[in-house]
Design a protein around this motif. Sequence first.
Motif, PDB file in Angstrom:
ATOM      1  N   THR A   1       0.838  -1.203   0.000  1.00  0.00           N
ATOM      2  CA  THR A   1       0.000   0.000   0.000  1.00  0.00           C
ATOM      3  C   THR A   1       0.873   1.255   0.000  1.00  0.00           C
ATOM      4  O   THR A   1       2.095   1.177   0.088  1.00  0.00           O
TER       5      THR A   1
ATOM      6  N   LYS B   1       0.655   5.765   1.054  1.00  0.00           N
ATOM      7  CA  LYS B   1      -0.067   6.838   1.749  1.00  0.00           C
ATOM      8  C   LYS B   1       0.527   8.164   1.284  1.00  0.00           C
ATOM      9  O   LYS B   1       1.739   8.299   1.170  1.00  0.00           O
ATOM     10  N   ILE B   2      -0.351   9.125   1.023  1.00  0.00           N
ATOM     11  CA  ILE B   2       0.109  10.461   0.632  1.00  0.00           C
ATOM     12  C   ILE B   2       0.201  11.320   1.885  1.00  0.00           C
ATOM     13  O   ILE B   2      -0.749  11.366   2.678  1.00  0.00           O
TER      14      ILE B   2
ATOM     15  N   ALA C   1       4.483  10.670  -1.586  1.00  0.00           N
ATOM     16  CA  ALA C   1       3.832   9.358  -1.504  1.00  0.00           C
ATOM     17  C   ALA C   1       4.807   8.384  -0.848  1.00  0.00           C
ATOM     18  O   ALA C   1       5.930   8.220  -1.321  1.00  0.00           O
TER      19      ALA C   1
ATOM     20  N   ASN D   1       4.647  12.959  -4.980  1.00  0.00           N
ATOM     21  CA  ASN D   1       3.357  12.350  -5.315  1.00  0.00           C
ATOM     22  C   ASN D   1       2.883  12.626  -6.739  1.00  0.00           C
ATOM     23  O   ASN D   1       1.951  11.980  -7.201  1.00  0.00           O
TER      24      ASN D   1
ATOM     25  N   PRO E   1      -1.865  11.357  -8.981  1.00  0.00           N
ATOM     26  CA  PRO E   1      -1.365  11.121  -7.627  1.00  0.00           C
ATOM     27  C   PRO E   1      -0.762   9.718  -7.480  1.00  0.00           C
ATOM     28  O   PRO E   1      -1.476   8.733  -7.361  1.00  0.00           O
TER      29      PRO E   1
ATOM     30  N   GLY F   1       0.597   8.246  -5.124  1.00  0.00           N
ATOM     31  CA  GLY F   1       0.266   7.561  -3.868  1.00  0.00           C
ATOM     32  C   GLY F   1      -1.084   6.864  -3.914  1.00  0.00           C
ATOM     33  O   GLY F   1      -1.431   6.134  -2.986  1.00  0.00           O
ATOM     34  N   GLU F   2      -1.852   7.090  -4.980  1.00  0.00           N
ATOM     35  CA  GLU F   2      -3.120   6.363  -5.145  1.00  0.00           C
ATOM     36  C   GLU F   2      -2.983   5.293  -6.216  1.00  0.00           C
ATOM     37  O   GLU F   2      -3.957   4.702  -6.660  1.00  0.00           O
TER      38      GLU F   2
ATOM     39  N   CYS G   1       0.888   4.735 -12.030  1.00  0.00           N
ATOM     40  CA  CYS G   1       0.023   5.899 -11.849  1.00  0.00           C
ATOM     41  C   CYS G   1      -1.438   5.500 -12.098  1.00  0.00           C
ATOM     42  O   CYS G   1      -1.737   4.808 -13.066  1.00  0.00           O
ATOM     43  N   PRO G   2      -2.349   5.958 -11.222  1.00  0.00           N
ATOM     44  CA  PRO G   2      -3.752   5.559 -11.374  1.00  0.00           C
ATOM     45  C   PRO G   2      -4.439   6.209 -12.577  1.00  0.00           C
ATOM     46  O   PRO G   2      -5.504   5.759 -12.977  1.00  0.00           O
TER      47      PRO G   2
END
Length: 103
Positions: free
Chosen positions: A17, A19-20, A29, A42, A50, A52-53, A65-66
């Motif tokens: 996982t 976290k930002i 991130a 991030n 983002p 971190g997502e 990258c999302p």
Amino acid sequence: MGELIRVAAASDIPPGTAKIVQAKGEPVAIFNANGKFYALHNTCLHKGGPLGEGFVDEAACTVECPWHGWAYKLETGEKVDDASKKVRTYKVVKKGSDVFVEV
Ligand code: FES
């Protein structure tokens, strides 16, 4: 040398996982791949997604990258298929049960 800032409890970022966090106003991130922590800026170099997502690939030690799938190496910040593109990396330190980044 930068300053170490506490950004999270290690238990907040389980393996696989991210976290930002904000470290001195910078969006960072923090990633956990196989129990090891990494930190990248991030913001994706493509269109600012983002990181971190994104999807953390622990086996490859990368994040995708999302938004459009650019993948970066967690250790170096380099884009997987184009090392001329590189996001900023930060030094991460785990002390006790807390995670710190150097900014
Ligand atoms: S913004 Fe990250 S791949 Fe497009």
